[in-house]
Design a protein around this motif. Structure first.
Motif, mmCIF file in Angstrom:
data_model
loop_
_atom_site.group_PDB
_atom_site.id
_atom_site.type_symbol
_atom_site.label_atom_id
_atom_site.label_comp_id
_atom_site.label_asym_id
_atom_site.label_seq_id
_atom_site.Cartn_x
_atom_site.Cartn_y
_atom_site.Cartn_z
ATOM 1 N N ASN A 9 -3.858 -13.781 20.123
ATOM 2 C CA ASN A 9 -3.521 -15.200 20.256
ATOM 3 C C ASN A 9 -2.116 -15.348 20.814
ATOM 4 O OD1 ASN A 9 -1.827 -14.586 18.139
ATOM 5 N ND2 ASN A 9 -2.651 -16.101 16.737
ATOM 6 N N ASN A 10 -1.573 -16.564 20.794
ATOM 7 C CA ASN A 10 -0.223 -16.847 21.310
ATOM 8 C C ASN A 10 -0.004 -16.243 22.692
ATOM 9 O OD1 ASN A 10 0.441 -18.280 19.024
ATOM 10 N ND2 ASN A 10 1.308 -16.507 17.992
ATOM 11 N N ASN A 11 -0.806 -16.695 23.622
ATOM 12 C CA ASN A 11 -0.731 -16.193 25.007
ATOM 13 C C ASN A 11 -0.958 -14.693 25.078
ATOM 14 O OD1 ASN A 11 -0.302 -18.754 26.078
ATOM 15 N ND2 ASN A 11 1.881 -18.620 25.612
ATOM 16 N N CYS A 12 -1.857 -14.210 24.250
ATOM 17 C CA CYS A 12 -2.316 -12.807 24.243
ATOM 18 C C CYS A 12 -1.206 -11.827 23.859
ATOM 19 C CB CYS A 12 -2.936 -12.444 25.581
ATOM 20 S SG CYS A 12 -4.407 -13.407 25.910
ATOM 21 N N THR A 13 -0.412 -12.194 22.878
ATOM 22 C CA THR A 13 0.631 -11.278 22.430
ATOM 23 C C THR A 13 0.367 -10.725 21.037
ATOM 24 O OG1 THR A 13 1.935 -13.155 21.641
ATOM 25 C CG2 THR A 13 2.430 -12.320 23.848
ATOM 26 N N ASP A 14 -0.131 -11.537 20.112
ATOM 27 C CA ASP A 14 -0.342 -11.112 18.722
ATOM 28 C C ASP A 14 -1.826 -10.890 18.448
ATOM 29 O OD1 ASP A 14 2.394 -11.537 18.319
ATOM 30 O OD2 ASP A 14 2.050 -13.636 17.755
ATOM 31 N N ALA A 15 -2.142 -9.785 17.785
ATOM 32 C CA ALA A 15 -3.531 -9.497 17.441
ATOM 33 C C ALA A 15 -4.014 -10.431 16.333
ATOM 34 C CB ALA A 15 -3.673 -8.043 17.003
ATOM 35 N N VAL A 16 -5.262 -10.847 16.440
ATOM 36 C CA VAL A 16 -5.903 -11.728 15.459
ATOM 37 C C VAL A 16 -6.704 -10.869 14.495
ATOM 38 C CG1 VAL A 16 -7.661 -13.535 15.215
ATOM 39 C CG2 VAL A 16 -6.052 -13.620 17.105
#
Length: 177
Positions: A98-105
């Protein structure tokens, strides 16, 4: 002593003869009994044996899992109003971010943010402007496409066959082909 033993054996055999004759008549199974037993064993076999083979996920199941995870990333984007992506980390694993593809969900099935490894399958992402990422905007539309038509996005190879998962750029429809 020997004579007593012979007499006991003779008396015993005479006493058993009427019963032996009656038992000889009822010694086998009827055809109906045999057919009933065979039918029961067949029913048990058809219900028990498929349960033993459920330990591994087949190729179609792995393909459906990947398509479901794409839809999950898309629904996260729409419900949270922020960009989410499915990032193909290596040939056989991916992670939802998430967060513009920076943090893993955290994945709902595994309860972890570690990459999901799909064993014995090769994943290849194509027609993307950003290598190996399928990103969705806040409306659930894919944003990392180079094409304007529904075209192959991920090729999945395993068990001697290759199938594809496609996404439509305008609607975000995920389809397994």
């Amino acid at each position: 002593m020997h004579l007593a033993r012979v007499l006991l054996d003779l008396i015993g055999s005479l006493a058993r003869k009427p019963f032996q004759h009656a038992m000889m008549k009822n010694r086998g199974f009827t055809l109906v009994e045999l057919v009933v037993v065979i039918v029961l064993v067949a029913i048990l076999a058809f219900t028990v044996i498929p349960r033993f083979s459920r330990g591994t996920i087949g190729f179609g199941g792995k393909l459906d899992q990947l398509a479901s995870d794409l839809r999950y990333a898309q629904s996260l984007s729409m419900t949270r109003g922020e960009r989410h992506c499915l990032h193909v980390v290596s040939s056989g694993s991916y992670v939802i971010r998430n967060n513009n593809c920076t943090d893993a969900v955290i994945h709902p099935a595994t309860g972890s943010s570690n990459p999901i490894t799909v064993s014995d399958v090769s994943l290849t992402a194509t027609n993307l402007s950003v290598t190996d990422k399928i990103e969705f905007d806040g409306k659930g539309r894919p944003t990392t496409f180079t094409l304007t038509s529904c075209d192959t996005v991920i090729s999945v190879t395993g068990d001697g066959e290759t199938r594809t998962i496609s996404l439509c750029p305008e609607t975000g429809r995920v389809a397994v082909q």
